[in-house]
Design a protein around this motif. Structure first.
Motif, PDB file in Angstrom:
ATOM      1  N   SER A   1       0.803  -1.213   0.000  1.00 21.60           N
ATOM      2  CA  SER A   1       0.000   0.000   0.000  1.00 21.60           C
ATOM      3  C   SER A   1       0.837   1.264   0.000  1.00 21.60           C
ATOM      4  O   SER A   1       0.325   2.359   0.163  1.00 21.60           O
ATOM      5  N   ALA A   2       2.166   1.111  -0.153  1.00 17.07           N
ATOM      6  CA  ALA A   2       3.039   2.277  -0.137  1.00 17.07           C
ATOM      7  C   ALA A   2       2.718   3.202  -1.310  1.00 17.07           C
ATOM      8  O   ALA A   2       2.233   2.781  -2.350  1.00 17.07           O
ATOM      9  N   GLY A   3       3.057   4.459  -1.129  1.00 12.78           N
ATOM     10  CA  GLY A   3       2.754   5.471  -2.143  1.00 12.78           C
ATOM     11  C   GLY A   3       3.623   5.347  -3.369  1.00 12.78           C
ATOM     12  O   GLY A   3       4.577   4.580  -3.398  1.00 12.78           O
ATOM     13  N   PRO A   4       3.336   6.138  -4.406  1.00 13.36           N
ATOM     14  CA  PRO A   4       4.061   6.069  -5.663  1.00 13.36           C
ATOM     15  C   PRO A   4       5.551   6.318  -5.510  1.00 13.36           C
ATOM     16  O   PRO A   4       6.362   5.675  -6.172  1.00 13.36           O
ATOM     17  N   ALA A   5       5.957   7.251  -4.613  1.00 12.24           N
ATOM     18  CA  ALA A   5       7.379   7.556  -4.459  1.00 12.24           C
ATOM     19  C   ALA A   5       8.141   6.342  -3.966  1.00 12.24           C
ATOM     20  O   ALA A   5       9.218   6.003  -4.455  1.00 12.24           O
ATOM     21  N   THR A   6       7.548   5.636  -2.970  1.00 11.83           N
ATOM     22  CA  THR A   6       8.188   4.443  -2.440  1.00 11.83           C
ATOM     23  C   THR A   6       8.249   3.352  -3.494  1.00 11.83           C
ATOM     24  O   THR A   6       9.251   2.654  -3.630  1.00 11.83           O
ATOM     25  N   ALA A   7       7.194   3.209  -4.258  1.00  9.50           N
ATOM     26  CA  ALA A   7       7.128   2.155  -5.257  1.00  9.50           C
ATOM     27  C   ALA A   7       8.198   2.318  -6.322  1.00  9.50           C
ATOM     28  O   ALA A   7       8.594   1.354  -6.961  1.00  9.50           O
ATOM     29  N   GLN A   8       8.679   3.554  -6.536  1.00  4.40           N
ATOM     30  CA  GLN A   8       9.669   3.810  -7.562  1.00  4.40           C
ATOM     31  C   GLN A   8      11.079   3.424  -7.118  1.00  4.40           C
ATOM     32  O   GLN A   8      11.959   3.279  -7.953  1.00  4.40           O
ATOM     33  N   LYS A   9      11.311   3.280  -5.837  1.00  3.39           N
ATOM     34  CA  LYS A   9      12.646   2.949  -5.360  1.00  3.39           C
ATOM     35  C   LYS A   9      12.970   1.496  -5.683  1.00  3.39           C
ATOM     36  O   LYS A   9      12.172   0.596  -5.395  1.00  3.39           O
ATOM     37  N   PRO A  10      14.120   1.234  -6.284  1.00  3.25           N
ATOM     38  CA  PRO A  10      14.455  -0.158  -6.614  1.00  3.25           C
ATOM     39  C   PRO A  10      14.785  -0.967  -5.365  1.00  3.25           C
ATOM     40  O   PRO A  10      15.179  -0.420  -4.330  1.00  3.25           O
ATOM     41  N   ILE A  11      14.619  -2.242  -5.477  1.00  5.48           N
ATOM     42  CA  ILE A  11      15.071  -3.168  -4.434  1.00  5.48           C
ATOM     43  C   ILE A  11      16.530  -3.482  -4.731  1.00  5.48           C
ATOM     44  O   ILE A  11      16.858  -4.018  -5.789  1.00  5.48           O
ATOM     45  N   LYS A  12      17.399  -3.152  -3.792  1.00  2.00           N
ATOM     46  CA  LYS A  12      18.833  -3.341  -4.001  1.00  2.00           C
ATOM     47  C   LYS A  12      19.303  -4.684  -3.437  1.00  2.00           C
ATOM     48  O   LYS A  12      19.063  -4.989  -2.271  1.00  2.00           O
ATOM     49  N   ILE A  13      19.967  -5.442  -4.286  1.00  2.00           N
ATOM     50  CA  ILE A  13      20.567  -6.716  -3.873  1.00  2.00           C
ATOM     51  C   ILE A  13      22.066  -6.619  -4.096  1.00  2.00           C
ATOM     52  O   ILE A  13      22.520  -6.198  -5.167  1.00  2.00           O
ATOM     53  N   GLY A  14      22.841  -6.963  -3.088  1.00  2.00           N
ATOM     54  CA  GLY A  14      24.288  -6.904  -3.195  1.00  2.00           C
ATOM     55  C   GLY A  14      24.873  -8.223  -3.662  1.00  2.00           C
ATOM     56  O   GLY A  14      24.511  -9.291  -3.165  1.00  2.00           O
ATOM     57  N   ASP A  15      25.764  -8.149  -4.635  1.00  2.00           N
ATOM     58  CA  ASP A  15      26.443  -9.326  -5.162  1.00  2.00           C
ATOM     59  C   ASP A  15      27.940  -9.167  -4.956  1.00  2.00           C
ATOM     60  O   ASP A  15      28.496  -8.087  -5.205  1.00  2.00           O
ATOM     61  N   LEU A  16      28.595 -10.211  -4.484  1.00  2.00           N
ATOM     62  CA  LEU A  16      30.053 -10.184  -4.379  1.00  2.00           C
ATOM     63  C   LEU A  16      30.607 -11.529  -4.809  1.00  2.00           C
ATOM     64  O   LEU A  16      30.044 -12.571  -4.492  1.00  2.00           O
ATOM     65  N   ASN A  17      31.707 -11.483  -5.579  1.00  2.51           N
ATOM     66  CA  ASN A  17      32.287 -12.714  -6.094  1.00  2.51           C
ATOM     67  C   ASN A  17      33.731 -12.472  -6.518  1.00  2.51           C
ATOM     68  O   ASN A  17      34.182 -11.331  -6.613  1.00  2.51           O
ATOM     69  N   SER A  18      34.431 -13.558  -6.805  1.00  4.36           N
ATOM     70  CA  SER A  18      35.854 -13.494  -7.142  1.00  4.36           C
ATOM     71  C   SER A  18      36.031 -13.254  -8.642  1.00  4.36           C
ATOM     72  O   SER A  18      36.596 -14.081  -9.366  1.00  4.36           O
ATOM     73  N   TYR A  19      35.566 -12.103  -9.097  1.00  6.46           N
ATOM     74  CA  TYR A  19      35.562 -11.816 -10.531  1.00  6.46           C
ATOM     75  C   TYR A  19      36.965 -11.703 -11.111  1.00  6.46           C
ATOM     76  O   TYR A  19      37.211 -12.098 -12.250  1.00  6.46           O
TER      77      TYR A  19
END
Length: 406
Positions: free
Chosen positions: A23-41
């Motif tokens: 039920s969050a407002g439009p501003a909140t809905a626009q924020k991306p969900i951030k997932i952190g990735d780390l690896n031995s690139y």
């Protein structure tokens, strides 16, 4: 016990959290969900670059489909330096500095264990995509760490099943001297002896990771006169061991059982020097023609103009798993997502998998077959898919191994 307490409380509150999120407002809905990735690139690009391409394909599909909870997914990716200390610094930067909701990735087992410990302390969900040590989900398991790939116990069990049928009593072992190699050898010896009490291990070689003295290792094995060899080396160590062992005739007349060698990441660097008839775990990307895998392979090749690798499947499935768990939880809160992930069913390019509630290990399996050299590369032949659920220990046993309350 903190993770257990939060999990218990969440049973009564997760629906409220989901309602607030939806039920969050439009501003909140626009924020991306951030997932952190780390690896031995940098240190292990042969596996980690395909892994990154895999999650990028999944990211494209997820966001094209509307994202998760009405929000786009953003993956913030960093190199973990291939070292536990560096990985802890990176994990902290991702969580504290970048504000990611959860973590995924890592390849080396000791690095994965370090990040798992961080995840438990900071109550941040961590999907260990690739590390194979079973300590992640058993002796050092915690409420916030999940693992995707089948670990050393499962893959060793698959190989021991084949090894027990060989006409070989005297065995030699070569493995990198760190957590992954140690746990793989321990599991293989235990499982093989359970089926063949007559076997004996007459020689063990433990070279430091990526610093193998292949000539000395090959000579020691040859002098012990084993009838079969269990190999756990990979990467540059595998290339050196295979070429030196072939030159010295170490493999002639001996059966070789080898962990991971059938995966194209580790087989391709051998070129035309791939040995004939090694029993291995691997990935037959070119001959696996199930509808689900064919769809994945075609999408991957269209995007990257290259065939998929095992890392590609792992990266793709990792991000898909986190996206589904967030959707089911209705929130990005780590404890709620972990609750949703326990027992969660998920499609993958290899077929359906489940994240077991008992140990937070997925039931993803792998392929057991034999190596066949071609002109410029190797191929996995006579393979069979082994589902992880058929080789994992039962929940009652796992309960004895995991820390209380995890």
């Amino acid at each position: 016990m903190a993770g257990y307490t939060r999990r218990t409380v969440l049973r009564g509150t997760v629906l409220g959290a989901a309602s607030l999120a939806l039920s969050a407002g439009p501003a909140t809905a626009q924020k991306p969900i951030k997932i952190g990735d780390l690896n031995s690139y940098t240190d292990l690009p042969a596996f980690t670059i395909p892994y990154r391409q895999g999650w990028k394909l999944a990211l494209q599909e997820i966001n094209a489909g509307g994202g998760v909870l009405g929000r786009q997914i953003e993956v913030i990716s960093r190199d973990d330096g291939g070292a536990p200390g560096d990985a802890l610094t990176v994990a902290n930067e991702l969580v504290r500095g970048e504000g990611v909701s959860m973590l995924m990735g890592t390849l080396l087992s000791h690095v994965g264990l370090a990040v798992s410990s961080y995840a438990a302390r900071h109550e941040t969900l961590f999907l260990a995509s690739e590390p194979l040590t079973d300590a992640l989900v058993w002796s050092k398991g915690n409420a916030y760490t999940f693992r995707l790939r089948p670990g050393t116990y499962v893959q060793a069990a698959m190989l021991a099943e084949r090894a027990a049928k060989l006409n070989a009593q005297r065995w030699a072992v070569v493995a990198p001297n760190y957590e992954y190699g140690q746990s793989a050898v321990e599991a293989f010896k235990k499982l093989l002896k359970a089926q063949r009490p007559d076997v004996e291990f007459v020689e063990e070689q433990w070279p430091p990771l990526f610093k193998i003295d292949a000539g000395a290792v090959a000579q020691a094995i040859d002098q012990a006169e084993p009838e079969a060899i269990f190999n756990v080396t990979f990467g540059s160590d595998l290339v050196k061991f295979v070429r030196e062992g072939t030159t010295r005739g170490v493999f002639a007349g001996r059966q070789v059982v080898s962990l991971l060698t059938g995966e194209p990441e580790w087989m391709n660097p051998l070129g035309g020097d791939v040995p004939e008839g090694w029993i291995v775990t691997g990935y037959p990307w070119d001959t696996l023609d199930t509808p689900r895998h064919t769809k994945f392979r075609q999408a991957y090749e269209a995007r990257f103009d290259a065939p998929p690798r095992m890392g590609s499947v792992v990266g793709y499935t990792s991000l898909k798993a986190l996206a589904k768990a967030i959707q089911q939880a209705g929130t990005t809160d780590s404890a709620a997502v972990a609750e949703a992930m326990r027992g969660m069913l998920l499609p993958s390019p290899f077929g359906g998998i489940t994240f077991r509630a008992s140990d937070q290990q997925s039931t993803m399996g792998t392929f057991v077959g034999e190596t066949k050299p071609l002109e410029t590369r190797g191929k996995l032949v006579d393979w069979e898919y082994k589902h992880g659920a058929n080789y994992l220990p039962p929940a009652e046993q796992v309960k004895k191994w995991r820390p209380q309350g995890s």
